[in-house]
Every structure is written in structure tokens, then in C-alpha cells.
Write a protein that holds these residues in place. Sequence first.
Motif: not given
Length: 517
Positions: A71-72, A116, A173-175, A177, A195, A197, A245
Motif C-alpha cells: 500500500e502506497a 507492481n 500516489p498523486s495528490k 486527483r 488522477s 501523475p 507527488n
Amino acid sequence: MTEIFPHCRSCLGAEAWNEMIGSMKEEADPDDFVALLSTRTSVGGVPPFLPDLARLELSLYRAATGAVTFEAQDKVCVNPSLGLLRLSWKHLPDFIASGVEPEEGPEFVVVFRHPNTGELKTSVAASDDLLALKLIVEGVSSKEAARQNKVSVAKVDSVLDRAFRKGLLIAPPSKIRRDPEAFPLGGGIDEAFLSTPVFTLQWHITQACDLHCKHCYDRTDRHPMKFSQALKILEDLYDFCRDRNVRGHISFTGGNPLLYPRFMELYRAASEFGFTLAILGNPAPRTKIERIAAVEPPAFYQVSLEGLKQHNDEMRGPGHYDRVMKVLDVLKDLKIYSMVMLTLTRDNIEEVLPLAEELRDKADLFTFNRLSMVGEGARLQLPTKERYAAFLKEYLEASKENPVIAFKDNLINILLKEKGADLFGGCAGFGCGAAFNFISVLPEGEAHACRKFPSPIGNVLEQGISGVYESDAAKKYRAGSAACSECAIRPVCGGCLAVSHSSGLNVFEERDPFCFI
């Protein structure tokens, strides 16, 4: 024990293996076996590299069977399955894989499951791997590491990026979103469209331009940005992207960005921050493009054409068409990805597909935007809604035969949905990306949600990029039109706010006037 240490057993032979296992206490665990081997290397028949081999096999076993979740986290973290071994013998991973003879000498080895794929990995740890792990474990920022080692931030981040790709580190993860309640997924739309990247700064560093196009959005006189201010924006963008991120991308534009007095210095500085870079500009001499590529080849170089030669040169000036064709040859020769953009109007709609044919072997990509009737473009007109809908069908059909034709206009997704085909990301990869995955910044720091129409959201020199991005104005543009709220393809569409604005509509309440759903 046999399933944990198969190569150790093979090296020892059945008799020595059974004797050694038999000498251990019944409650002994695998670590006890490793410790026992360390006391037996002086005994005949026990290879001296065996204790290290046992440590490696035990790490492989634990990585393969351990209950680990990937989990990220909110920040970069080390792969929780990772084992880092400092061994006294080299080539042990190759010995396990293919029987390469071990050689005495120190070596670091990493053992882990890829976050992954879940695939079990083992390899010799390169110096960059060790540096990446050290930076994260010790909490040293890329900027601080760059300062300490007198290298660029891009150099440090490239080390971390390789560790991400290998699976040694896990990126958060990217914030940036979308609100899933405001952009509900339906019709098979992938969650990836919610979301981003990458965050793009479309940077109009100067208003200076060697053209005077008849559809120019903004011919106002603005002072070019001071170089010291531009450097601060680079650092601000870097911090903004790290905090959220995402990777940073800069599209240098203008005016003509190459006319900025200190363009090469600014381009180099942006490269040293590790941003991917692109140029949205005019044709330039080969020597200028070569100088740019020597610093960092741009991800793409975009030029514009407004139709076939006669119409284009009426819009952009005599000789412009030939200069574009010449620079496309230069870009191809230099292996720089070339893009050609057209601004679609009532007067050139019939020339789009013929132009695409002329570009078939010239450009890497060709696409269009609809005219935003602002600035000098207010003197021009768009086609009728009916003609435009018919044109999109022709364009979609032509794309099957012409590889340079690309999709940008969000409304193409209406046709794709009708055909049951896969949808594409729309104008900015996430439908209308205004103030979502990009912002436009003008020479004096003024920021807009989209450059194609007046959409002010603040000033980055006064508020910083984060302050501008989180402003109430930016949030309104990011939410798009309320009229699209129930649409099944909203995450990859949202129409064109610039077209709505220039048609006299309320961009927050009314939908794109060309929408034909």
C-alpha cells in the motif's frame, strides 16, 4: 529446511546435509542453520561461500513467503519486502541463477518482491541503489543531497527514479486527483483519468513574437519575466510537484519563447531541476534547435499551421508555411518529436484533412483546437454546430488511415462512445484540464486556468504556484460546468470552456455550445 536452502543442500551433498541438519536441535529455525554453517567452513567439503549463500537463500524465501502489502504511503518509502545483504562473496545471485562460480570479495545484494508484479527479484545493488535507499531512510531531500554533492537536483532525482522503476522504492500516489463524487466514473471509463501523475506549467515567458497572427488570443504588451523571478518559479514548481507527488513538465511558449532574452539559461536551469521540457513556438534555425537539444532534447517541439499554404500564410504571414515545413524536416533529422497544431475556424475546416495528408510523412502528430473568439480571434468565426459534428466524423474516419492524425477535442469522445470504442483522455489527458493538471502563467506572473480565454486564478509571483492552484477561482474552473455533472463521459470531456466563454456563455453553468449529445 530443504525448501529454504536448496542450493546449500546441493553444494553440501546429501550426506553432509543430513549430518548437519541432524546435529541441530529439533526447535532450530533457519537462522540457526545459517549460524551453524558459519562454524563449519573450516571443515572439508563445506565451501567457504556457503554461509553467505545461506543468508541469500533465506532472504529469498522470506521475501517470497512473507505477508507484505504494498500500500502506497503519503511519502516515498522503501519496499517493505526488501532485504539488503552485505556479503563477503561476489556473484551469488548468478550462482543461484546459472551456476556462475562465486568469487571472494565484498558485494551488496538486494532481495525483494516487485511492488507492481509481485515477482521475486534479486540483484547486485549498484552504488545508485544504495544512495537512493540511504536518502530515503535518512530523510535527505533531493535538493539537500544536490547541494551537499554539488550536482543538479535532476541528477539526484534520476537516482531515485531508477530505484522506483526497479521496485526498491515505492512512490506515493498523486495528490492531484479529481473529486470522484463530482466526476463519477461510468461507461467503462478508467479510474486513471481521475488522477494525474504529471503537472504542466504552460509558461508564456514573453509576449515578444515574430508573427502577427489574425487569431492571436493576446497581443497585449507585457514585460518579459525577470530572470531572477523565473528561477524562483522553477524552484516553486519543483516544490509544488514534490509536495503533490507528481512529475513536473514545462511547455515553454509565448509569444515566441525563443525570443526571451535569456532563454537558453532558463531552459538549462529547468533541465537541471529534472522537468520534462517542451517548446510551443515558431520555426527556428537549425543551429538554435541544436543548441537546445544539446542541453536536453525537448519532449516535443510544437509549431502551428492554419491550413494549406495560401490560407495559412494569410493567417500567419507570407512564407510561414514553407518555414514550418523546413523546420519539420530539421526536427525529424534531429530525432525530436514534432507536433503541428491548427486552430479550427469556419474558414479552414475544409483544409484540415488535406493538410493532414501533407503532414503524413512530415510530422509526428497533427491535431487541432477550436477557435476561441477572444483577442484578435474575435474577428473570426467558428463553423456551425452541424458542420462541426459532421467534420468530427470525417476526422475520426481519416485517423484510421493517417497515423499523424491525433485526438485533442473532448467532443470526439462522444463519437467514440457511440461506436463502443475506447475513449481517449480528451484535451489535456483528463478531459478539460483547466486548473487541474496544468495552469498557464504569463510573463508578469499572472496565472490562468486556460490560456485560450481570460480565466485568471491568481499570480504565482505573489501567491506561489500552490496558492494559485488552491485558490477559489482555480477550484471553480477545475470543477467545470455544472451542466456536465450528470454526463457519463465527464471525466474525459467537459467540453471546451474557452469556446463556451467566447460564445457568450457562463462556463460554470452552461455546456459547450457544440456538444451534440
